[in-house]
Design a protein around this motif. Structure first.
Motif, PDB file in Angstrom:
ATOM      1  N   PRO A  68       0.857  -1.188   0.000  1.00  0.00           N
ATOM      2  CA  PRO A  68       0.000   0.000   0.000  1.00  0.00           C
ATOM      3  C   PRO A  68       0.891   1.236   0.000  1.00  0.00           C
ATOM      4  CG  PRO A  68      -0.522  -1.451   1.864  1.00  0.00           C
ATOM      5  CD  PRO A  68       0.659  -2.031   1.191  1.00  0.00           C
ATOM      6  N   ARG A  69       0.526   2.263  -0.721  1.00  0.00           N
ATOM      7  CA  ARG A  69       1.263   3.527  -0.677  1.00  0.00           C
ATOM      8  C   ARG A  69       1.354   4.040   0.750  1.00  0.00           C
ATOM      9  NH1 ARG A  69       2.292   6.421  -5.192  1.00  0.00           N
ATOM     10  NH2 ARG A  69       1.401   5.659  -7.126  1.00  0.00           N
ATOM     11  N   ARG A  70       2.477   4.734   1.024  1.00  0.00           N
ATOM     12  CA  ARG A  70       2.720   5.256   2.388  1.00  0.00           C
ATOM     13  C   ARG A  70       1.552   6.090   2.920  1.00  0.00           C
ATOM     14  NH1 ARG A  70       6.253   3.262   5.960  1.00  0.00           N
ATOM     15  NH2 ARG A  70       7.859   2.245   4.785  1.00  0.00           N
ATOM     16  N   GLU A  71       0.888   6.830   2.036  1.00  0.00           N
ATOM     17  CA  GLU A  71      -0.167   7.733   2.512  1.00  0.00           C
ATOM     18  C   GLU A  71      -1.522   7.028   2.639  1.00  0.00           C
ATOM     19  OE1 GLU A  71       1.519   7.925  -0.302  1.00  0.00           O
ATOM     20  OE2 GLU A  71       0.265   8.565  -1.994  1.00  0.00           O
ATOM     21  N   ILE A  72      -1.566   5.729   2.274  1.00  0.00           N
ATOM     22  CA  ILE A  72      -2.809   4.965   2.347  1.00  0.00           C
ATOM     23  C   ILE A  72      -2.781   4.128   3.637  1.00  0.00           C
ATOM     24  CG2 ILE A  72      -4.118   3.098   1.214  1.00  0.00           C
ATOM     25  CD1 ILE A  72      -4.176   5.475  -0.544  1.00  0.00           C
ATOM     26  N   LEU A  73      -3.907   4.038   4.315  1.00  0.00           N
ATOM     27  CA  LEU A  73      -3.990   3.189   5.506  1.00  0.00           C
ATOM     28  C   LEU A  73      -3.706   1.743   5.136  1.00  0.00           C
ATOM     29  CD1 LEU A  73      -7.171   4.522   7.332  1.00  0.00           C
ATOM     30  CD2 LEU A  73      -4.776   4.826   7.985  1.00  0.00           C
ATOM     31  N   ASP A  74      -3.062   1.023   6.053  1.00  0.00           N
ATOM     32  CA  ASP A  74      -2.757  -0.389   5.813  1.00  0.00           C
ATOM     33  C   ASP A  74      -3.350  -1.197   6.960  1.00  0.00           C
ATOM     34  OD1 ASP A  74      -1.675  -2.876   5.434  1.00  0.00           O
ATOM     35  OD2 ASP A  74       0.401  -2.259   5.721  1.00  0.00           O
ATOM     36  N   PRO A  75      -4.658  -1.453   6.898  1.00  0.00           N
ATOM     37  CA  PRO A  75      -5.307  -2.108   8.047  1.00  0.00           C
ATOM     38  C   PRO A  75      -4.767  -3.508   8.315  1.00  0.00           C
ATOM     39  CG  PRO A  75      -6.832  -1.875   6.184  1.00  0.00           C
ATOM     40  CD  PRO A  75      -5.598  -1.124   5.817  1.00  0.00           C
ATOM     41  N   GLN A  76      -4.339  -4.209   7.270  1.00  0.00           N
ATOM     42  CA  GLN A  76      -3.801  -5.565   7.485  1.00  0.00           C
ATOM     43  C   GLN A  76      -2.471  -5.490   8.242  1.00  0.00           C
ATOM     44  OE1 GLN A  76      -3.023  -7.808   3.886  1.00  0.00           O
ATOM     45  NE2 GLN A  76      -2.708  -9.710   5.030  1.00  0.00           N
ATOM     46  N   GLY A  77      -1.614  -4.564   7.821  1.00  0.00           N
ATOM     47  CA  GLY A  77      -0.346  -4.375   8.528  1.00  0.00           C
ATOM     48  C   GLY A  77      -0.562  -3.990   9.980  1.00  0.00           C
ATOM     49  N   LYS A  78      -1.540  -3.112  10.201  1.00  0.00           N
ATOM     50  CA  LYS A  78      -1.822  -2.663  11.567  1.00  0.00           C
ATOM     51  C   LYS A  78      -2.335  -3.827  12.426  1.00  0.00           C
ATOM     52  CE  LYS A  78      -4.173   1.056  13.969  1.00  0.00           C
ATOM     53  NZ  LYS A  78      -5.256   2.039  13.903  1.00  0.00           N
ATOM     54  N   ALA A  79      -3.183  -4.666  11.842  1.00  0.00           N
ATOM     55  CA  ALA A  79      -3.715  -5.823  12.588  1.00  0.00           C
ATOM     56  C   ALA A  79      -2.592  -6.777  12.958  1.00  0.00           C
ATOM     57  CB  ALA A  79      -4.777  -6.534  11.746  1.00  0.00           C
ATOM     58  N   ILE A  80      -1.647  -6.983  12.022  1.00  0.00           N
ATOM     59  CA  ILE A  80      -0.527  -7.885  12.315  1.00  0.00           C
ATOM     60  C   ILE A  80       0.367  -7.292  13.389  1.00  0.00           C
ATOM     61  CG2 ILE A  80       1.561  -8.894  11.314  1.00  0.00           C
ATOM     62  CD1 ILE A  80      -0.126  -9.108   8.668  1.00  0.00           C
ATOM     63  N   HIS A  81       0.600  -5.986  13.302  1.00  0.00           N
ATOM     64  CA  HIS A  81       1.398  -5.303  14.325  1.00  0.00           C
ATOM     65  C   HIS A  81       0.784  -5.525  15.712  1.00  0.00           C
ATOM     66  CE1 HIS A  81       3.652  -1.297  15.402  1.00  0.00           C
ATOM     67  NE2 HIS A  81       3.833  -2.235  16.298  1.00  0.00           N
ATOM     68  N   GLN A  82      -0.528  -5.291  15.814  1.00  0.00           N
ATOM     69  CA  GLN A  82      -1.203  -5.466  17.112  1.00  0.00           C
ATOM     70  C   GLN A  82      -1.153  -6.918  17.569  1.00  0.00           C
ATOM     71  OE1 GLN A  82      -4.949  -3.740  16.007  1.00  0.00           O
ATOM     72  NE2 GLN A  82      -4.343  -1.668  16.614  1.00  0.00           N
ATOM     73  N   ALA A  83      -1.304  -7.839  16.617  1.00  0.00           N
ATOM     74  CA  ALA A  83      -1.278  -9.265  16.987  1.00  0.00           C
ATOM     75  C   ALA A  83       0.109  -9.660  17.501  1.00  0.00           C
ATOM     76  CB  ALA A  83      -1.671 -10.125  15.781  1.00  0.00           C
ATOM     77  N   LEU A  84       1.152  -9.136  16.856  1.00  0.00           N
ATOM     78  CA  LEU A  84       2.513  -9.445  17.325  1.00  0.00           C
ATOM     79  C   LEU A  84       2.710  -8.950  18.752  1.00  0.00           C
ATOM     80  CD1 LEU A  84       4.601  -8.620  14.114  1.00  0.00           C
ATOM     81  CD2 LEU A  84       4.387 -10.869  15.190  1.00  0.00           C
ATOM     82  N   GLU A  85       2.219  -7.744  19.043  1.00  0.00           N
ATOM     83  CA  GLU A  85       2.362  -7.221  20.406  1.00  0.00           C
ATOM     84  C   GLU A  85       1.556  -8.053  21.401  1.00  0.00           C
ATOM     85  OE1 GLU A  85       1.419  -3.050  19.928  1.00  0.00           O
ATOM     86  OE2 GLU A  85       3.522  -2.591  19.466  1.00  0.00           O
ATOM     87  N   ARG A  86       0.374  -8.452  20.965  1.00  0.00           N
ATOM     88  CA  ARG A  86      -0.497  -9.227  21.858  1.00  0.00           C
ATOM     89  C   ARG A  86       0.139 -10.557  22.244  1.00  0.00           C
ATOM     90  NH1 ARG A  86      -4.884  -7.980  18.938  1.00  0.00           N
ATOM     91  NH2 ARG A  86      -4.695  -9.920  17.785  1.00  0.00           N
ATOM     92  N   ILE A  87       0.868 -11.172  21.338  1.00  0.00           N
ATOM     93  CA  ILE A  87       1.482 -12.468  21.683  1.00  0.00           C
ATOM     94  C   ILE A  87       2.891 -12.281  22.240  1.00  0.00           C
ATOM     95  CG2 ILE A  87       0.044 -13.795  20.085  1.00  0.00           C
ATOM     96  CD1 ILE A  87       2.419 -13.990  18.171  1.00  0.00           C
ATOM     97  N   GLY A  88       3.270 -11.036  22.540  1.00  0.00           N
ATOM     98  CA  GLY A  88       4.477 -10.842  23.337  1.00  0.00           C
ATOM     99  C   GLY A  88       5.698 -10.287  22.629  1.00  0.00           C
ATOM    100  N   PHE A  89       5.579  -9.938  21.358  1.00  0.00           N
ATOM    101  CA  PHE A  89       6.738  -9.373  20.675  1.00  0.00           C
ATOM    102  C   PHE A  89       6.802  -7.874  20.928  1.00  0.00           C
ATOM    103  CE2 PHE A  89       6.060 -13.251  18.164  1.00  0.00           C
ATOM    104  CZ  PHE A  89       7.347 -13.752  18.171  1.00  0.00           C
ATOM    105  N   ALA A  90       7.827  -7.452  21.672  1.00  0.00           N
ATOM    106  CA  ALA A  90       8.026  -6.025  21.908  1.00  0.00           C
ATOM    107  C   ALA A  90       8.996  -5.482  20.869  1.00  0.00           C
ATOM    108  CB  ALA A  90       8.567  -5.820  23.312  1.00  0.00           C
ATOM    109  N   GLY A  91       9.053  -4.152  20.759  1.00  0.00           N
ATOM    110  CA  GLY A  91      10.062  -3.542  19.898  1.00  0.00           C
ATOM    111  C   GLY A  91       9.731  -3.556  18.427  1.00  0.00           C
ATOM    112  N   VAL A  92       8.464  -3.794  18.087  1.00  0.00           N
ATOM    113  CA  VAL A  92       8.060  -3.699  16.682  1.00  0.00           C
ATOM    114  C   VAL A  92       7.587  -2.267  16.427  1.00  0.00           C
ATOM    115  CG1 VAL A  92       6.530  -4.567  14.885  1.00  0.00           C
ATOM    116  CG2 VAL A  92       7.348  -6.112  16.666  1.00  0.00           C
ATOM    117  N   ARG A  93       8.223  -1.585  15.497  1.00  0.00           N
ATOM    118  CA  ARG A  93       7.851  -0.194  15.232  1.00  0.00           C
ATOM    119  C   ARG A  93       6.751  -0.069  14.204  1.00  0.00           C
ATOM    120  NH1 ARG A  93      13.510   2.879  14.478  1.00  0.00           N
ATOM    121  NH2 ARG A  93      14.362   2.307  16.506  1.00  0.00           N
TER     122      ARG A  93
END
Lengths: 84, 84
Positions: free
Chosen positions: A9-34
């Motif tokens: 997705p272009r930088r200026e377009i929302l990436d809901p799939q990326g955001k969901a994966i980011h949140q899921a990674l944090e939820r299962i314990g991965f810290a330090g994901v920017r």
């Protein structure tokens, strides 16, 4: 000639799939994901060995079929060697 | 540290999406395409600059969340420089 087209997705377009994966990674314990961006990858094998011609062809395929340029960006890479 | 995880269907697994794209490319006039595989690409930005630690973390993320190892293979690449 083996190549890879990567589509995000272009930088200026929302990436809901990326955001969901980011949140899921944090939820299962991965810290330090920017940031996480989720995209598509196409590995394409072409006849012929001319790198410049292959790059032109792959750009044309991307613009005609693989990519929606309104909301997506793409990169083309030529890959070394034979298919894994 | 910026990295990319690329996920493809395993070689022995059918890739109907890749096949459909292959056929569509031929239909719109692209000759000389031998094979198309369709996969996913995740670009992940991590805190910290230790390459070995990042690779371990990304392999763990892949196996826990990003990849279904029954039907998919993945590769991890560390990317140079800052986010595009």
């Amino acid at each position: 000639m083996r190549a890879r087209v990567t589509v995000y997705p272009r930088r200026e377009i929302l990436d809901p799939q990326g955001k969901a994966i980011h949140q899921a990674l944090e939820r299962i314990g991965f810290a330090g994901v920017r940031d996480v961006r989720a995209g598509k990858s196409f590995e394409i094998e072409l006849d012929g060995g001319d790198a410049a011609a292959a790059e032109r062809l792959l750009a044309e395929m991307s613009e005609k079929l693989l990519v929606n340029p309104v909301v997506e960006d793409y990169t083309v890479e030529l890959l070394p060697g034979e298919p894994s």
